[in-house]
Design an enzyme around this catalytic site. Structure first.
Site, mmCIF file in Angstrom:
data_model
loop_
_atom_site.group_PDB
_atom_site.id
_atom_site.type_symbol
_atom_site.label_atom_id
_atom_site.label_comp_id
_atom_site.label_asym_id
_atom_site.label_seq_id
_atom_site.Cartn_x
_atom_site.Cartn_y
_atom_site.Cartn_z
ATOM 1 N N HIS A 1 -7.298 -8.243 -0.253
ATOM 2 C CA HIS A 1 -8.111 -8.721 0.316
ATOM 3 C C HIS A 1 -9.473 -8.185 0.790
ATOM 4 O O HIS A 1 -10.346 -9.356 1.189
ATOM 5 C CB HIS A 1 -7.299 -9.448 1.407
ATOM 6 C CG HIS A 1 -6.479 -8.760 2.198
ATOM 7 N ND1 HIS A 1 -5.210 -9.250 2.652
ATOM 8 C CD2 HIS A 1 -7.156 -8.064 3.408
ATOM 9 C CE1 HIS A 1 -5.088 -8.935 3.628
ATOM 10 N NE2 HIS A 1 -6.210 -7.635 4.184
ATOM 11 N N ASN B 1 0.772 -1.381 0.212
ATOM 12 C CA ASN B 1 0.168 -0.006 -0.113
ATOM 13 C C ASN B 1 0.550 1.434 0.046
ATOM 14 O O ASN B 1 2.189 1.177 0.404
ATOM 15 C CB ASN B 1 -0.741 0.017 1.201
ATOM 16 C CG ASN B 1 -2.208 -0.483 1.015
ATOM 17 O OD1 ASN B 1 -2.372 -0.821 -0.024
ATOM 18 N ND2 ASN B 1 -2.164 -1.640 1.998
#
Length: 445
Positions: free
Chosen positions: A172, A150
């Site tokens: 996810h 990220n």
């Protein structure tokens, strides 16, 4: 020829353990080579011990190696999986929380958007571009870059613009949220189907069905149930937008201007956990210390869990074997979502088979969803522009465009906060060089 899978950031041992055991539980991958790379030799050693224990436990003839040399790790790789965190918890994450807090800017996770996401991206993008260029020059032909790092959208957008190699960003949140919604409604997840599209952490369940029937009425009934008190921010956003978003309430609260900056009463009403990521990191550090101890003991047993719902191993399996699957991936918007900007990073269904990744066409999102996605895409694009051009002024522009930051701070405070963050990260050596601008303006010299 032996398939080579390289894991960069292998020192994230718990996540690495899941990815590696997922891969090696496929019969077809019993003889692959796994190359581990991390800049921390101590963590790399633990990851290597762990990998050898997984291989031994499964009784497969796979091989493994470990190196701190990134280029050598990528050389000849068919797949490169990235899980790095530039700057780590300390000093990176701590700086991203502590300095904004001085200015009255509260955050929950700060890894995807907001001021924390912007500065994490600015630290991370140069490293990901270096990895991508290694893949381009020394990786195997058609080597696929699977990114878990990220802020997903900004990272993937930057690599696409700067290098343009085959790449997919993996998260996810889609499959995790589908399981959560099934649990909230008491449904068997195996009987649930869904269609999701948007941007990472701000994608929406355009369809959510149980045995072919629309299950959204069941979700809206939860709004009327006074006993149901879970996921308050996301259910409130569903009430207002008509669709359920993929990432958690603590994330959603800092992607929008509707919650945190309206005061403690609103924070309490929606049970928003301020500084949540700090608490998680501290907990993870304790877990890491115990995991390291367990793995390094000579007789330490390793537990192999069933394959997780992480997409990485399934993508590799589908490409290698030709078994078709649909996953949710983050890819460039090449006309796939027609009311979002071209080549922004979108999250949507992707068919994977022997031909590789084939993103699906979505068309128009409902206009209110496209609008809220664009409110997040604006700071993403400006952050990427800052990272790729080296123009300091675009860092301020990205912060100005961020919904939560703009709702909380006046312009002079945004400028001052960014200046202090740039200085702090630069002192730690994790920040790239940017051209100077005239103080308190966006004009260059």
């Amino acid at each position: 020829m032996q398939t080579k899978v390289t894991l960069i950031g292998a020192g994230s041992v718990v996540f690495a353990q899941n990815l590696i055991s997922d891969l090696l539980q496929f019969e077809e991958f019993s003889e692959i080579h796994i190359c581990l790379m991390d800049i921390d030799p101590e963590r790399l050693k633990v990851a290597e011990v762990m990998t050898q224990k997984i291989i031994a436990k499964l009784g497969v003839p796979a091989t493994a190696s470990a190196t701190i040399d990134r280029t050598e790790a990528v050389r000849g790789a068919n797949y490169v999986i990235c899980t790095i965190q530039v700057g780590g918890y300390k000093p990176g994450t701590v700086i991203d929380f502590e300095i904004p807090k001085k200015y009255g800017l509260k955050q929950t996770i700060a890894d995807t958007l907001g001021i924390g996401g912007i500065f994490r991206a600015l630290r991370t993008i140069p490293k990901l571009i270096d990895i991508a260029r290694d893949i381009e020059t020394v990786g195997a032909p058609d080597c696929l870059f699977l990114n878990y790092t990220n802020p997903m959208a900004m990272n993937c957008m930057a690599v696409d613009k700067a290098v343009g190699i085959p790449m997919v960003g993996l998260c996810h949140s889609v499959q995790g949220t589908s399981e959560q919604l099934s649990n909230y409604l008491g449904l068997d997840h195996a009987d649930v189907s869904y269609k999701v599209a948007g941007i990472n952490h701000m994608a929406f369940f355009l369809e959510f069905k149980h045995r072919g029937q629309d299950a959204y009425p069941l979700l809206f009934k939860k709004l009327e149930d006074s006993r149901f008190k879970k996921d308050k921010v996301r259910f409130e956003m569903m009430r207002r937008l008509g669709y359920f978003v993929t990432e958690s309430s603590e994330h959603q609260a800092e992607y929008t201007p509707y919650f945190i900056h309206h005061g403690q009463d609103v924070i309490d009403q929606f049970e928003i956990p301020i500084d949540e990521y700090i608490r998680r990191c501290e907990s993870n550090i304790d877990t890491w210390i115990q995991t390291e101890k367990d793995l390094l003991e000579s007789d330490g047993e390793i537990t192999i869990k069933p394959q997780t719902h992480e997409y990485g191993s399934y993508i590799i399996h589908s490409i290698e074997t030709g078994k078709p699957r649909v996953i949710y991936g983050n890819v460039p918007n090449t006309g796939l979502v027609t009311n979002l900007p071209e080549r922004c990073c979108v999250e949507l269904p992707v068919l994977v088979d022997k031909s590789g990744l084939q993103p699906t066409f979505i068309g128009k999102l409902p206009p209110q969803l496209a609008a809220i996605c664009r409110s997040n895409i604006n700071p993403q694009e400006l952050t990427v522009e800052a990272a790729l051009t080296g123009k300091r002024e675009h860092i301020y522009h990205a912060a100005m465009a961020d919904p939560h930051t703009a709702a909380t701070l006046p312009l002079d405070k945004i400028w001052a906060m960014c200046d202090e963050l740039i200085e702090a990260h630069s002192k730690e050596g994790y920040f790239p060089k940017f051209t100077n601008s005239i103080r308190n303006t966006s004009r260059g010299f």
